[in-house]
Design a protein around this motif. Sequence first.
Motif, PDB file in Angstrom:
ATOM      1  N   SER A  68       0.810  -1.220   0.000  1.00  8.74           N
ATOM      2  CA  SER A  68       0.000   0.000   0.000  1.00  8.74           C
ATOM      3  C   SER A  68       0.843   1.271   0.000  1.00  8.74           C
ATOM      4  O   SER A  68       0.450   2.267  -0.606  1.00  8.74           O
ATOM      5  CB  SER A  68      -0.975   0.001   1.172  1.00  8.74           C
ATOM      6  OG  SER A  68      -0.292  -0.073   2.395  1.00  8.74           O
ATOM      7  N   ASP A  69       2.000   1.261   0.643  1.00 11.29           N
ATOM      8  CA  ASP A  69       2.858   2.447   0.630  1.00 11.29           C
ATOM      9  C   ASP A  69       3.362   2.753  -0.778  1.00 11.29           C
ATOM     10  O   ASP A  69       3.415   3.913  -1.194  1.00 11.29           O
ATOM     11  CB  ASP A  69       4.053   2.265   1.575  1.00 11.29           C
ATOM     12  CG  ASP A  69       3.638   2.256   3.034  1.00 11.29           C
ATOM     13  OD1 ASP A  69       2.566   2.812   3.364  1.00 11.29           O
ATOM     14  OD2 ASP A  69       4.379   1.678   3.856  1.00 11.29           O
ATOM     15  N   ILE A 117       0.381   4.112  -2.938  1.00 13.64           N
ATOM     16  CA  ILE A 117       0.125   5.516  -2.621  1.00 13.64           C
ATOM     17  C   ILE A 117       1.214   6.407  -3.213  1.00 13.64           C
ATOM     18  O   ILE A 117       0.930   7.451  -3.803  1.00 13.64           O
ATOM     19  CB  ILE A 117       0.004   5.718  -1.095  1.00 13.64           C
ATOM     20  CG1 ILE A 117      -1.272   5.031  -0.595  1.00 13.64           C
ATOM     21  CG2 ILE A 117       0.016   7.193  -0.720  1.00 13.64           C
ATOM     22  CD1 ILE A 117      -1.356   4.878   0.910  1.00 13.64           C
ATOM     23  N   SER A 118       2.455   5.986  -3.095  1.00 13.17           N
ATOM     24  CA  SER A 118       3.571   6.747  -3.641  1.00 13.17           C
ATOM     25  C   SER A 118       3.460   6.884  -5.162  1.00 13.17           C
ATOM     26  O   SER A 118       3.636   7.969  -5.710  1.00 13.17           O
ATOM     27  CB  SER A 118       4.890   6.071  -3.263  1.00 13.17           C
ATOM     28  OG  SER A 118       5.970   6.730  -3.852  1.00 13.17           O
ATOM     29  N   LEU A 129       0.777   6.606  -7.102  1.00 11.10           N
ATOM     30  CA  LEU A 129      -0.359   7.447  -7.468  1.00 11.10           C
ATOM     31  C   LEU A 129      -0.042   8.924  -7.224  1.00 11.10           C
ATOM     32  O   LEU A 129      -0.395   9.785  -8.028  1.00 11.10           O
ATOM     33  CB  LEU A 129      -1.611   7.010  -6.712  1.00 11.10           C
ATOM     34  CG  LEU A 129      -2.138   5.613  -7.080  1.00 11.10           C
ATOM     35  CD1 LEU A 129      -3.287   5.217  -6.156  1.00 11.10           C
ATOM     36  CD2 LEU A 129      -2.552   5.531  -8.540  1.00 11.10           C
ATOM     37  N   ALA A 130       0.668   9.205  -6.136  1.00  9.93           N
ATOM     38  CA  ALA A 130       1.058  10.590  -5.845  1.00  9.93           C
ATOM     39  C   ALA A 130       2.054  11.122  -6.876  1.00  9.93           C
ATOM     40  O   ALA A 130       2.077  12.321  -7.160  1.00  9.93           O
ATOM     41  CB  ALA A 130       1.660  10.679  -4.440  1.00  9.93           C
ATOM     42  N   TYR A 187      -3.127   1.146 -10.764  1.00  8.50           N
ATOM     43  CA  TYR A 187      -2.258   0.089 -10.267  1.00  8.50           C
ATOM     44  C   TYR A 187      -2.941  -1.242 -10.535  1.00  8.50           C
ATOM     45  O   TYR A 187      -4.105  -1.413 -10.189  1.00  8.50           O
ATOM     46  CB  TYR A 187      -2.090   0.292  -8.757  1.00  8.50           C
ATOM     47  CG  TYR A 187      -0.813  -0.195  -8.177  1.00  8.50           C
ATOM     48  CD1 TYR A 187      -0.706  -1.495  -7.703  1.00  8.50           C
ATOM     49  CD2 TYR A 187       0.274   0.639  -8.064  1.00  8.50           C
ATOM     50  CE1 TYR A 187       0.464  -1.943  -7.137  1.00  8.50           C
ATOM     51  CE2 TYR A 187       1.451   0.200  -7.493  1.00  8.50           C
ATOM     52  CZ  TYR A 187       1.543  -1.096  -7.036  1.00  8.50           C
ATOM     53  OH  TYR A 187       2.711  -1.535  -6.473  1.00  8.50           O
TER      54      TYR A 187
END
Length: 130
Positions: free
Chosen positions: A87-88, A91-92, A94-95, A101
């Motif tokens: 998940s990290d 999130i990274s 997508l940011a 994904y």
Amino acid sequence: MKGIRVLLVDDEIDFSRVLSRRLEKRGMCVSTASCASEAMETLRLEEMDVVLLDVRMPGRDGVRLLGEIKRLYPQVAVLMLTAHINSDIVISCLAMGACDYLLKPTDVEEIEGKISDAAVRRNKGPFGKA
């Protein structure tokens, strides 16, 4: 959506070969690269609509490559692809500008749908043609 130009970046050659054939049968124009340097050279030489990018590769991994692609080719839509969900990292990515994904193994129809959606968003976005 026919004629979408896709760059598939994955160090698993057999996976790339099979997936690229399936996408080509659906009317997409697919190039492949097995490492970050091949991917960057392809992007330098050819205009792409969507990059389908494996997260884990030897050398420069997909996360670092995503950053380079978005810095040099911000108009290109990037979809991340991996067999290992974190998940990290999601999130990274997508940011950093990834559109979506996908988790391996993924149904080719789902991949095709995500590629089509990314190409449509690319063409309607601030860098798109619409």
